[in-house]
Design a protein around this motif. Structure first.
Motif, PDB file in Angstrom:
ATOM      1  N   SER A   8     -23.137 -10.631  15.527  1.00 39.18           N
ATOM      2  CA  SER A   8     -24.244 -10.311  14.622  1.00 39.18           C
ATOM      3  C   SER A   8     -24.549  -8.820  14.645  1.00 39.18           C
ATOM      4  CB  SER A   8     -25.496 -11.095  15.002  1.00 39.18           C
ATOM      5  OG  SER A   8     -25.275 -12.478  14.859  1.00 39.18           O
ATOM      6  N   ALA A   9     -24.576  -8.234  15.832  1.00 36.79           N
ATOM      7  CA  ALA A   9     -24.849  -6.799  15.951  1.00 36.79           C
ATOM      8  C   ALA A   9     -23.759  -5.984  15.262  1.00 36.79           C
ATOM      9  CB  ALA A   9     -24.956  -6.401  17.420  1.00 36.79           C
ATOM     10  N   ALA A  10     -22.498  -6.389  15.411  1.00 36.74           N
ATOM     11  CA  ALA A  10     -21.386  -5.677  14.777  1.00 36.74           C
ATOM     12  C   ALA A  10     -21.480  -5.757  13.257  1.00 36.74           C
ATOM     13  CB  ALA A  10     -20.059  -6.238  15.263  1.00 36.74           C
ATOM     14  N   ILE A  11     -21.843  -6.919  12.751  1.00 36.55           N
ATOM     15  CA  ILE A  11     -21.979  -7.095  11.306  1.00 36.55           C
ATOM     16  C   ILE A  11     -23.138  -6.263  10.782  1.00 36.55           C
ATOM     17  CG2 ILE A  11     -22.569  -8.762   9.493  1.00 36.55           C
ATOM     18  CD1 ILE A  11     -20.984 -10.853  11.184  1.00 36.55           C
ATOM     19  N   TRP A  12     -24.276  -6.325  11.466  1.00 38.90           N
ATOM     20  CA  TRP A  12     -25.430  -5.538  11.023  1.00 38.90           C
ATOM     21  C   TRP A  12     -25.154  -4.048  11.098  1.00 38.90           C
ATOM     22  CZ3 TRP A  12     -30.998  -7.411  12.347  1.00 38.90           C
ATOM     23  CH2 TRP A  12     -31.243  -8.614  11.679  1.00 38.90           C
ATOM     24  N   ALA A  13     -24.328  -3.624  12.070  1.00 42.86           N
ATOM     25  CA  ALA A  13     -23.988  -2.211  12.206  1.00 42.86           C
ATOM     26  C   ALA A  13     -22.933  -1.781  11.191  1.00 42.86           C
ATOM     27  CB  ALA A  13     -23.500  -1.925  13.623  1.00 42.86           C
ATOM     28  N   ARG A  14     -22.434  -2.738  10.418  1.00 38.49           N
ATOM     29  CA  ARG A  14     -21.416  -2.471   9.386  1.00 38.49           C
ATOM     30  C   ARG A  14     -20.141  -1.882   9.995  1.00 38.49           C
ATOM     31  NH1 ARG A  14     -25.514  -4.559   7.285  1.00 38.49           N
ATOM     32  NH2 ARG A  14     -26.312  -4.117   5.226  1.00 38.49           N
ATOM     33  N   LEU A  15     -19.763  -2.381  11.168  1.00 35.45           N
ATOM     34  CA  LEU A  15     -18.526  -1.921  11.780  1.00 35.45           C
ATOM     35  C   LEU A  15     -17.333  -2.350  10.925  1.00 35.45           C
ATOM     36  CD1 LEU A  15     -19.102  -2.746  15.565  1.00 35.45           C
ATOM     37  CD2 LEU A  15     -19.570  -0.625  14.338  1.00 35.45           C
ATOM     38  N   ASP A  16     -16.294  -1.571  10.953  1.00 33.19           N
ATOM     39  CA  ASP A  16     -15.083  -1.907  10.215  1.00 33.19           C
ATOM     40  C   ASP A  16     -14.219  -2.904  10.964  1.00 33.19           C
ATOM     41  OD1 ASP A  16     -15.674  -0.145   8.104  1.00 33.19           O
ATOM     42  OD2 ASP A  16     -14.768   1.524   9.187  1.00 33.19           O
ATOM     43  N   LYS A  17     -14.343  -2.921  12.288  1.00 28.63           N
ATOM     44  CA  LYS A  17     -13.424  -3.713  13.087  1.00 28.63           C
ATOM     45  C   LYS A  17     -14.014  -3.973  14.461  1.00 28.63           C
ATOM     46  CE  LYS A  17      -8.557  -3.257  14.284  1.00 28.63           C
ATOM     47  NZ  LYS A  17      -7.465  -2.268  14.323  1.00 28.63           N
ATOM     48  N   VAL A  18     -13.719  -5.139  15.009  1.00 27.27           N
ATOM     49  CA  VAL A  18     -14.076  -5.480  16.380  1.00 27.27           C
ATOM     50  C   VAL A  18     -12.773  -5.852  17.091  1.00 27.27           C
ATOM     51  CG1 VAL A  18     -15.286  -7.125  17.879  1.00 27.27           C
ATOM     52  CG2 VAL A  18     -16.370  -6.323  15.771  1.00 27.27           C
ATOM     53  N   VAL A  19     -12.510  -5.226  18.212  1.00 28.63           N
ATOM     54  CA  VAL A  19     -11.307  -5.511  18.995  1.00 28.63           C
ATOM     55  C   VAL A  19     -11.742  -6.244  20.256  1.00 28.63           C
ATOM     56  CG1 VAL A  19      -9.351  -4.488  20.218  1.00 28.63           C
ATOM     57  CG2 VAL A  19     -10.179  -3.451  18.090  1.00 28.63           C
ATOM     58  N   PHE A  20     -11.054  -7.341  20.580  1.00 28.43           N
ATOM     59  CA  PHE A  20     -11.415  -8.108  21.771  1.00 28.43           C
ATOM     60  C   PHE A  20     -10.162  -8.616  22.462  1.00 28.43           C
ATOM     61  CE2 PHE A  20     -11.398 -10.985  18.179  1.00 28.43           C
ATOM     62  CZ  PHE A  20     -10.703 -12.085  18.646  1.00 28.43           C
ATOM     63  N   ALA A  21     -10.278  -8.913  23.746  1.00 31.79           N
ATOM     64  CA  ALA A  21      -9.135  -9.362  24.529  1.00 31.79           C
ATOM     65  C   ALA A  21      -9.155 -10.861  24.799  1.00 31.79           C
ATOM     66  CB  ALA A  21      -9.080  -8.597  25.847  1.00 31.79           C
ATOM     67  N   GLU A  22     -10.300 -11.465  24.859  1.00 33.73           N
ATOM     68  CA  GLU A  22     -10.414 -12.893  25.181  1.00 33.73           C
ATOM     69  C   GLU A  22     -11.140 -13.596  24.057  1.00 33.73           C
ATOM     70  OE1 GLU A  22      -9.449 -15.838  26.286  1.00 33.73           O
ATOM     71  OE2 GLU A  22      -9.318 -15.026  28.317  1.00 33.73           O
ATOM     72  N   ASN A  23     -10.922 -14.881  23.915  1.00 29.89           N
ATOM     73  CA  ASN A  23     -11.593 -15.643  22.859  1.00 29.89           C
ATOM     74  C   ASN A  23     -12.707 -16.506  23.441  1.00 29.89           C
ATOM     75  OD1 ASN A  23     -10.437 -18.025  23.886  1.00 29.89           O
ATOM     76  ND2 ASN A  23      -8.661 -17.843  22.556  1.00 29.89           N
ATOM     77  N   ARG A  24     -13.374 -17.230  22.553  1.00 32.03           N
ATOM     78  CA  ARG A  24     -14.523 -18.046  22.967  1.00 32.03           C
ATOM     79  C   ARG A  24     -14.139 -19.141  23.951  1.00 32.03           C
ATOM     80  NH1 ARG A  24     -16.103 -20.750  17.250  1.00 32.03           N
ATOM     81  NH2 ARG A  24     -15.266 -18.804  16.533  1.00 32.03           N
ATOM     82  N   HIS A  25     -12.928 -19.618  23.869  1.00 28.62           N
ATOM     83  CA  HIS A  25     -12.496 -20.694  24.769  1.00 28.62           C
ATOM     84  C   HIS A  25     -12.311 -20.177  26.195  1.00 28.62           C
ATOM     85  CE1 HIS A  25     -12.152 -22.933  21.102  1.00 28.62           C
ATOM     86  NE2 HIS A  25     -11.310 -22.029  20.626  1.00 28.62           N
ATOM     87  N   GLY A  26     -11.732 -18.982  26.329  1.00 25.12           N
ATOM     88  CA  GLY A  26     -11.619 -18.364  27.648  1.00 25.12           C
ATOM     89  C   GLY A  26     -12.974 -18.039  28.228  1.00 25.12           C
ATOM     90  N   ALA A  27     -13.884 -17.567  27.370  1.00 21.79           N
ATOM     91  CA  ALA A  27     -15.243 -17.268  27.824  1.00 21.79           C
ATOM     92  C   ALA A  27     -15.931 -18.540  28.307  1.00 21.79           C
ATOM     93  CB  ALA A  27     -16.047 -16.615  26.699  1.00 21.79           C
TER      94      ALA A  27
END
Length: 75
Positions: A8-27
């Motif tokens: 939500s914060a990334a979307i509101w900040a109008r970021l162009d891209k989010v890079v991540f290493a792990e997914n929701r299942h690993g979390a």
């Protein structure tokens, strides 16, 4: 993959891209399970998770009106 709050914060900040290493299942396997939140967002029904009550106040609406009229805001 970003948690719901970070997404939500990334979307509101109008970021162009989010890079991540792990997914929701690993979390979730590590103890950070957001499945309940993802289901609530998908169904657009969060009322079974947390009580939310609206108390309409003219002052609250006025804040948004002020924001809409602000010529110095950055979109």
């Amino acid at each position: 993959e970003p948690c719901p709050m970070c997404l939500s914060a990334a979307i509101w900040a109008r970021l162009d891209k989010v890079v991540f290493a792990e997914n929701r299942h690993g979390a979730a396997e590590a103890g950070f399970d957001d499945a309940l939140i993802y289901r609530a967002v998908a169904s657009q029904d969060y009322t079974n998770i947390i009580l939310c009550e609206q108390y309409p106040l003219p002052e609250a609406s006025a804040l948004f009106e002020d924001w809409k009229q602000n010529n110095n805001k950055i979109q």
